[in-house]
Scaffold this motif. Structure first.
Motif, PDB file in Angstrom:
ATOM      1  N   SER A 179       0.849  -1.197   0.000  1.00 29.84           N
ATOM      2  CA  SER A 179       0.000   0.000   0.000  1.00 29.84           C
ATOM      3  C   SER A 179       0.884   1.246   0.000  1.00 29.84           C
ATOM      4  O   SER A 179       1.971   1.253   0.588  1.00 29.84           O
ATOM      5  N   PHE A 180       0.412   2.295  -0.655  1.00 26.04           N
ATOM      6  CA  PHE A 180       1.220   3.507  -0.752  1.00 26.04           C
ATOM      7  C   PHE A 180       0.334   4.708  -1.044  1.00 26.04           C
ATOM      8  O   PHE A 180      -0.789   4.575  -1.537  1.00 26.04           O
ATOM      9  N   LYS A 181       0.868   5.863  -0.716  1.00 33.17           N
ATOM     10  CA  LYS A 181       0.213   7.134  -1.018  1.00 33.17           C
ATOM     11  C   LYS A 181       0.915   7.741  -2.232  1.00 33.17           C
ATOM     12  O   LYS A 181       2.115   8.001  -2.191  1.00 33.17           O
ATOM     13  N   ASP A 182       0.154   7.949  -3.288  1.00 33.91           N
ATOM     14  CA  ASP A 182       0.720   8.451  -4.540  1.00 33.91           C
ATOM     15  C   ASP A 182       0.607   9.976  -4.583  1.00 33.91           C
ATOM     16  O   ASP A 182      -0.472  10.532  -4.811  1.00 33.91           O
ATOM     17  N   ASP A 183       1.740  10.635  -4.370  1.00 30.75           N
ATOM     18  CA  ASP A 183       1.769  12.105  -4.393  1.00 30.75           C
ATOM     19  C   ASP A 183       2.424  12.639  -5.670  1.00 30.75           C
ATOM     20  O   ASP A 183       2.828  13.805  -5.731  1.00 30.75           O
ATOM     21  N   THR A 184       2.502  11.794  -6.695  1.00 29.80           N
ATOM     22  CA  THR A 184       3.201  12.159  -7.931  1.00 29.80           C
ATOM     23  C   THR A 184       2.624  13.405  -8.594  1.00 29.80           C
ATOM     24  O   THR A 184       3.338  14.178  -9.233  1.00 29.80           O
ATOM     25  N   GLU A 185       1.317  13.602  -8.442  1.00 30.64           N
ATOM     26  CA  GLU A 185       0.650  14.696  -9.154  1.00 30.64           C
ATOM     27  C   GLU A 185       0.519  15.980  -8.324  1.00 30.64           C
ATOM     28  O   GLU A 185      -0.097  16.947  -8.783  1.00 30.64           O
ATOM     29  N   LEU A 186       1.100  16.006  -7.142  1.00 30.20           N
ATOM     30  CA  LEU A 186       1.017  17.214  -6.315  1.00 30.20           C
ATOM     31  C   LEU A 186       1.539  18.465  -7.032  1.00 30.20           C
ATOM     32  O   LEU A 186       0.932  19.539  -6.906  1.00 30.20           O
TER      33      LEU A 186
END
Length: 447
Positions: A376-383
């Motif tokens: 599981s992960f938090k995807d902050d690529t588009e911040l």
């Protein structure tokens, strides 16, 4: 006498400083790849070309770390036409991790347009390293650049240069099922010859040729018409619910269109974003940091993932210009609603299969092999593009969402999404099975 003793102390301290090994961190590699991504956004590389830019520098770095770290095995003889890199001079204090990052930066510099931006980043690290241990830096730099030259010579034979001079894509309006350029800029089809690029792992561009799309027909009740109407109906529902709807949020999060044309009055300009491959490279970074991967494992993860992404584009583009299928926007405007616009801007190439779906299927399969099933992960690529963080329970879930986002965005039919993600997963599984990058017995001893 005191001056003599002081001089001796200074000499000893200087020698001690010279002998201190340079420590290369995973964060420095992440920063280098981030810089490449930043430059590619600035230079506006198409998604297929961007995937090539990621792959070769990663392979150069990986081949160097595999020389010393016996957890990993060379790709020479495993991927097409790659021969062993030269060995370092054993009489010199070569730091393999340092050489790997230098090779990575040098090849990246050769593959982008704005070389000065990469050189400025590189020189800041060169200054740091040379101040820490000049001899080790110079020896590592010499070896790293030697490997970069070796990989560049191999890279130059992948048919990329030849495709630059091949004919542009010709639109055939006589057949109603054929792709046509779409608003607002009506760009010509990009990279129509990408299937001719030498792949990394897959045997041929058509190895994972998907089943054909539903037979073209705009008669109500046919399978193809139902798919066109489904795209329109979903968009109408999303319009009613507004921009806050989950479908709109998903579509925008996975947009990843490197060149969106914006028209205001007589002015047209572009807003720049990352490519779908860059988004999955960003997810690779998140996984490496979250798992606290060391430098060598970080190189391994980036290399395996970037090769799968690059081959996924070759496989997908092979099908795109074979089926050459028309986009939803064109058909909906002609047959259902002349004023309809998709949530996302339609990219300039044929519809089938969905590039996001194929790439996401391949990347997620490889990342699952590297980091595990339920990562599981938090995807902050588009911040950086003003979009919030999204949370996923696995790479597979992220890939499924990326795939369906294209139908929510109004730019793909369901078949392109569902068949595309299967195409990518089949390719990714093949890469996982074929590549022997891990010395499993040695890796088990270190865990």
């Amino acid at each position: 006498m005191k001056k003599f003793l002081l001089l001796v102390v200074l000499v000893v301290l200087s020698c001690q400083k010279e002998e201190t090994p340079i420590v290369v961190t995973p964060q420095q590699l992440h920063s280098s790849i981030d810089k490449v991504t930043e430059i590619m956004i600035h230079d506006i590389f198409s998604p297929p070309v961007a995937s090539r830019i990621y792959a070769y520098p990663n392979i150069a770095a990986y081949e160097i770390i595999s020389l010393k770290d016996d957890r990993y095995t060379s790709l020479a003889g495993q991927i097409h036409e790659l021969t062993p890199i030269p060995s370092p001079d054993s009489s010199k204090p070569v730091n393999n991790e340092l050489a790997a990052l230098i090779a990575h930066m040098d090849l990246s510099r050769r593959l982008i347009f704005s070389e000065d931006r990469m050189e400025a980043f590189r020189d800041s690290l060169y200054t740091l390293w040379s101040s820490q241990n000049q001899k080790e830096f110079e020896a590592s730099k010499e070896f790293g650049l030697q490997v970069a030259d070796h990989i560049a010579a191999w890279m130059d034979k992948d048919n990329y240069k030849q495709t630059r001079t091949m004919p542009k894509f010709t639109v055939n309006t006589d057949e109603v099922s054929r792709w046509q350029p779409t608003p607002p800029s009506y760009m010509a089809g990009i990279e129509p010859h990408w299937s001719k690029i030498r792949p990394f792992v897959i045997e041929t561009a058509d190895q994972f040729k998907p089943v054909p799309p539903p037979p073209f027909s705009m008669e109500e009740g046919t399978d193809f018409y139902k798919e066109v109407k489904e795209v329109y109906d979903i968009s109408q529902k999303m319009t009613e619910e507004g921009d806050s709807s989950e479908e709109v949020q998903i579509a925008k999060f996975w947009d990843c269109n490197p060149y969106v044309s914006v028209t205001r009055g007589h002015l047209m300009f572009a807003t720049k974003k990352i490519t779908p491959g860059a988004h999955w490279i960003g997810i690779t970074k998140i996984a490496c940091k979250q798992s606290e991967s060391d430098f060598d494992k970080t190189v391994y993860a980036y290399t395996k993932t970037s090769m799968a992404i690059a081959d996924a584009f070759i496989s997908c583009w092979d099908e795109k210009y074979r089926s050459n299928l028309i986009r939803p926007e064109t058909l909906i405007n002609e047959h259902i609603d002349e004023n309809w616009k998709p949530v996302l801007q339609t990219p300039p190439f044929p519809e089938y299969t969905s590039g996001h779906s194929v790439v996401s299927g391949a990347a997620s399969t490889v990342l699952t092999d590297v980091f595990g099933e339920n990562f599981s992960f938090k995807d902050d690529t588009e911040l950086p593009y003003g979009l919030p963080v999204r949370t996923f329970s696995s790479f597979k879930q992220a890939a499924d969402e990326a795939a369906i986002s294209r139908m929510y965005g109004g730019i793909h039919y369901r078949a392109a999404v569902e068949v595309g993600v299967k195409q990518g997963r089949d390719l990714g599984s093949f890469a996982v099975d074929k590549l022997s990058m891990i010395n499993k017995s040695r890796l088990a001893q270190t865990q």
